[in-house]
Scaffold this motif. Sequence first.
Motif, PDB file in Angstrom:
ATOM      1  N   ASP A  55       0.808  -1.221   0.000  1.00 14.87           N
ATOM      2  CA  ASP A  55       0.000   0.000   0.000  1.00 14.87           C
ATOM      3  C   ASP A  55       0.842   1.272   0.000  1.00 14.87           C
ATOM      4  O   ASP A  55       0.610   2.187  -0.773  1.00 14.87           O
ATOM      5  CB  ASP A  55      -0.938   0.008   1.208  1.00 14.87           C
ATOM      6  N   LYS A 486      -3.361   6.679  -4.493  1.00 12.46           N
ATOM      7  CA  LYS A 486      -3.469   5.301  -4.948  1.00 12.46           C
ATOM      8  C   LYS A 486      -2.085   4.693  -5.161  1.00 12.46           C
ATOM      9  O   LYS A 486      -1.153   5.381  -5.569  1.00 12.46           O
ATOM     10  CB  LYS A 486      -4.241   5.223  -6.271  1.00 12.46           C
ATOM     11  N   PRO A 487      -1.937   3.371  -4.876  1.00 15.50           N
ATOM     12  CA  PRO A 487      -0.648   2.723  -5.104  1.00 15.50           C
ATOM     13  C   PRO A 487      -0.274   2.737  -6.586  1.00 15.50           C
ATOM     14  O   PRO A 487      -1.130   2.692  -7.454  1.00 15.50           O
ATOM     15  CB  PRO A 487      -0.862   1.295  -4.599  1.00 15.50           C
TER      16      PRO A 487
END
Length: 491
Positions: A55, A486-487
């Motif tokens: 993450d 966001k990853p």
Amino acid sequence: MLTLTDVVVSGILFVTAFYLWSIRRSTENNPNGLHFPPGPPTLPVIGNLLDVGDDAPWLDYSTLSAKYGDIMHFKIMNLHVVVLSSMEIIADLFEKRGAIYSDRYQSTMLTELMDMKTAVDLTNNDDRLRRYRTIFQQHYSPAALRKYDDVQFEITRILLKRLKSSPGRFYDHTRFFFASLIMTITYGVHIEDESNEYLIQAEEWQYGFNQAAQPGRFWVDYLPFLKYVPAWLPGAQFQRLAAGWRQNMYNARDLPYNFAKASMEEGSAQPSVVTSILDTLGNTHIEEKQDLEIRWALATAFGAGVDTNSPTLHVFFYAMLTHPEFQKRAQAELDRVVGSSRLPTLEDRPNLPYIEAVLKEVLRWEPVTPFALPHTTTSNDEYRGYYIPKGAVVLGNAWHILHDPVEYPCPEQFRPHRFLNDDGTMNKDILDPSVVAFGIGRRICPGRFLSSNSLFISMSSILHTFNIVPALDADGKPIKAEFRLKPGMIW
């Protein structure tokens, strides 16, 4: 006929043999018996696979650096990963030893299954890279970009109209703004809305690139023989993903470029970076290999520009929403310098130091590129008594550097004034976050001037036109803002 059990057992034996072979090879290439840089203990076969999450790995590495220092070593299967968490070490390796540390990471997923080897080779060939960087620096320089000022101003006005019409869709509007701006300046393609096929293909490909560019994101990067597994086999989803992203990539690379070339041949082309480059090279009928390299360079520049600038503007919205006192101070500066009868322009930039400070703090506070793009060593190296093997992936932890409490006191807090002197002028003694945000090492992003200009003009125009306030729920109460990047390789 082989059973499933036979296949599983064979796979385990292969992985074990490969792991033992990699240990032996590492020992043979390290005749002085030097230690790797410090790092957490490894487990058999998988190494440090469980030590860092998916993450927010930059946070995990930052936490681990408190224990192991600013240069750390991790072993993930057969992959050596070295993480750097200080500008001094990054300068030593990426700049002073650039001949060893300047290659880009070539994952099997990215370079073979997604067929991006040409693009990676372009960045790994020093002579070729130097030639093309010279071209792009000429066409993306501050002076060269001045001819697109009217384009930038007009597309900014479109952004403001979209935000006024549907403020709740600011995420879509800002992403469309940067895509439209970069597509127009790079290719001379005018995008009317989000349904534009060029834009859709670029979005899909860039998402795939972000996933595949993460070192070890897919098992095939650890075990390259998996590239021969057929796509229909259960568990081979990576093959199906790669096939789709590969086609998106071909389309994103070729469609707008072919449009620009065809427009040049017809005499209807709008001024763009493509037309400038091809005019510089003499004509549109250039050598096939050279033509392909230009396609790659422009496509990656476009994708990186959209995927870094758009999230940066989202950070800006969140920062202004949660810090209304700084928003008011920025608006007061705009009222004083620009007035109420016009929008700010790039000519106003030297007279808007607080807006400049807001931009710098946005880049620092939540960097959308928390890692510099992965580098790969071309030979074994010794640094500070540590052994760094050939083929190691070397990451610069930009997030950690930009949250150094010595350089930036209270780094978790959003404080634009940290970049200002008491008299309101810019404090040049503080590390400029753009130095980290636009590429650590000797390969600074050639599109940094376009990025900086577009971020400045969009932020200043939004602040000069709107108040950024929370949305209201059904009862008329403000909805608490939440934010999470966001990853991906570019977040």
